[in-house]
Design an enzyme around this catalytic site. Structure first.
Site, PDB file in Angstrom:
ATOM      1  N   SER A  88      36.196  19.691  17.392  1.00  0.00           N
ATOM      2  CA  SER A  88      35.851  19.135  18.699  1.00  0.00           C
ATOM      3  C   SER A  88      34.374  19.314  19.033  1.00  0.00           C
ATOM      4  CB  SER A  88      36.709  19.785  19.785  1.00  0.00           C
ATOM      5  OG  SER A  88      36.543  21.199  19.775  1.00  0.00           O
ATOM      6  N   ASP A 127      19.414  23.502   6.241  1.00  0.00           N
ATOM      7  CA  ASP A 127      20.509  24.130   6.997  1.00  0.00           C
ATOM      8  C   ASP A 127      21.663  24.500   6.068  1.00  0.00           C
ATOM      9  OD1 ASP A 127      21.634  25.191   9.265  1.00  0.00           O
ATOM     10  OD2 ASP A 127      22.501  23.299   9.961  1.00  0.00           O
ATOM     11  N   ILE A 146      39.334  17.018  14.255  1.00  0.00           N
ATOM     12  CA  ILE A 146      39.131  18.057  13.240  1.00  0.00           C
ATOM     13  C   ILE A 146      38.253  19.160  13.798  1.00  0.00           C
ATOM     14  CG2 ILE A 146      38.188  18.573  10.955  1.00  0.00           C
ATOM     15  CD1 ILE A 146      38.675  15.651  10.211  1.00  0.00           C
ATOM     16  N   VAL A 163      34.401  15.330  15.451  1.00  0.00           N
ATOM     17  CA  VAL A 163      34.818  14.849  14.131  1.00  0.00           C
ATOM     18  C   VAL A 163      36.322  14.600  14.158  1.00  0.00           C
ATOM     19  CG1 VAL A 163      34.873  15.314  11.661  1.00  0.00           C
ATOM     20  CG2 VAL A 163      32.969  16.158  13.034  1.00  0.00           C
TER      21      VAL A 163
END
Length: 473
Positions: free
Chosen positions: A195, A343, A193, A199
């Site tokens: 790189s 974040d 999903i 993931v």
């Protein structure tokens, strides 16, 4: 024009506290300056009261300010205490010194209680604003004007019900390494999903589609710390708009996991296993979100002409912001202890098949205690995404709950404008806030909005979007 004036709500924070707050604060500071006894205690108390005077104008939402209804009585008590320190009698001071010390401690604790409330009430105010703005967009988009709001008590009950409904109970599971390998088809390249973060998309044996984040021993210590942070924090945050952690797997040695699983007998698994390096791995399994990140939809790859379902309708953009705001409200106001995300950015907002937002990326999050107030704060190394970081945190290393609220404000501007938080041109980096705030202050809302091919906002929608811009500012 203030948001609450537009919506027809005439209640003010001053009315809620039931006193002449400005006058009381002025008299308290004067009494501290002229005190004959306990001067140090008087001035410390006055400094706390002055902090309240600076923060009070920030609380515009009567519903959010309701817990502060007793502030007026507390300030009256503080003024009476300081006035009792105007006497010169040495005998009086001698006999009353012990009792005065106790009274000062009690009064400081009362004032501190209200200081603790300010970050919470200010954020609740943002969530309530977005909720009402969404309703404005909904009614305006349907061709009508915004409907009159219900009475405060009814609205408060509705919002409490929403908060209760958004808390989603679930349990985490400890997966075996073999289960995850099978789910991701041996971490095949077609399952990747993202790189950069390792993931992968997978499907469990029960049919659930999942996202697996893979951390190997070769990755940095900070990446491993993020893994442990998410494992510690996410199980505490079970909310509709927070990414769901389904489970994890920690392997000291892979073969130890595989030998206890019948799948080791399969030739393909053994063949794949022999090719892999023998090293520890840390894996987390999340509920899969089909539509990727909010960042991807706001800032598609260059040359892409595909229109996104999340950016074309203005109402959907505000709905996403509302979901993120509710998630942050849950972290700050309902988690025990509160959580600072640190974040908040559009890359950490995941969208599911129904375009419902889910806050992710809790690897940098902190469990906070005294950081809840404006007076108390945590000092720590600066982390996060440049452009979203609270300036005080950036320059002094002081992080608070309001650091997340600042990042949410930047995200609001990003969603309204469709611009990246930092853009490069011939003159260097241009920060979104530097571009947007002067435009908002000039009242040029149309000059702020995303210029990509989206439907022209109706007059009602334009007013609602202006409220969002004012909230973000």
């Amino acid at each position: 024009m203030a948001m609450w004036t537009v919506l027809g709500d005439v209640a003010t924070v001053a009315q809620l506290v039931g006193a002449d707050v400005v006058g009381l604060i002025s008299r308290i500071t004067q009494a501290a300056e002229t005190a004959r006894q306990n001067r140090r205690d008087c001035r410390q108390l006055a400094r706390r009261v002055l902090i309240i005077s600076r923060l009070l104008p920030l609380v515009e939402d009567p519903e959010a300010a309701r817990p502060m209804a007793g502030l007026g009585d507390t300030l009256k008590e503080a003024h009476e205490l300081l006035m009792s320190c105007q006497r010169r009698s040495a005998a009086y001071h001698f006999f009353m010194a012990g009792r005065k010390a106790v009274r000062f401690r009690e009064m400081q604790n009362k004032i501190d209680f209200y200081l603790l409330l300010f970050p919470v009430t200010s954020h609740i105010g943002i969530a309530r604003r977005l909720d009402r703005i969404y309703k404005l967009l909904d009614s305006a988009g349907a061709g009508g004007e915004a409907s009159t709001l219900s009475e405060s008590s009814q609205l408060h009950l509705q919002e409490s019900t929403v908060v209760a409904q958004e808390v989603v109970p679930y349990e985490t599971h400890e997966f075996t390494f073999a289960e995850i390998v099978a789910a991701t088809d041996y971490f095949g390249p077609h399952t990747v999903i993202e790189s950069a973060r390792s993931v992968y998309k997978g499907r469990l044996r029960d049919g659930r589609v999942v996202a697996v984040k893979r951390i190997t021993d070769r990755q940095s210590d900070s990446t491993k710390r993020k893994f442990h942070s998410e494992l510690d924090i996410l199980p505490q945050l079970r909310h509709k708009h927070i990414v769901r952690l389904l489970g994890s797997c920690v392997t000291a040695t892979k073969d130890k996991r595989l030998l206890t699983n019948p799948q080791q007998k399969k030739k393909r698994l053994l063949s794949w296993w022999r090719k892999e390096q023998q090293e520890p791995e840390w894996l987390t399994v999340y509920e899969y979100t089909e539509n990727g990140t909010l960042f991807h939809h706001l800032h598609p790859d260059q040359g892409s002409s595909e229109l996104s379902s999340v950016t074309v309708p203005w109402k959907t953009r505000i709905d996403v912001l509302l979901g993120v705001s509710r998630a942050i409200e849950h972290m700050h106001c309902h988690a025990n202890p509160p959580i600072i995300h640190r974040d908040i950015n559009t890359q950490n907002i995941l969208l599911d098949a129904n375009w419902v937002p889910h806050v992710s990326g809790f690897g940098l999050s902190l469990v906070c205690d005294k950081a809840m107030s404006e007076e108390f704060e945590m000092t720590c190394p600066v982390v996060g995404t440049i452009g979203y970081i609270d300036p005080e945190y950036m320059t002094r290393g002081h992080v608070k709950l309001t650091s997340d609220v600042y990042a949410l404000g930047i995200m609001m501007l990003e969603v309204l404008t469709g611009r990246k938080v930092i853009q490069e041109d011939e003159q260097g980096a241009i920060y979104l806030k530097s571009f947007a705030v002067p435009v908002i202050e000039a009242g040029n809302i149309r000059g702020l909005l995303d210029t990509r091919p989206v439907p022209e906002p109706t007059p009602g929608q334009l007013r609602a979007l202006e409220h969002v811009a004012q909230t973000a500012r």
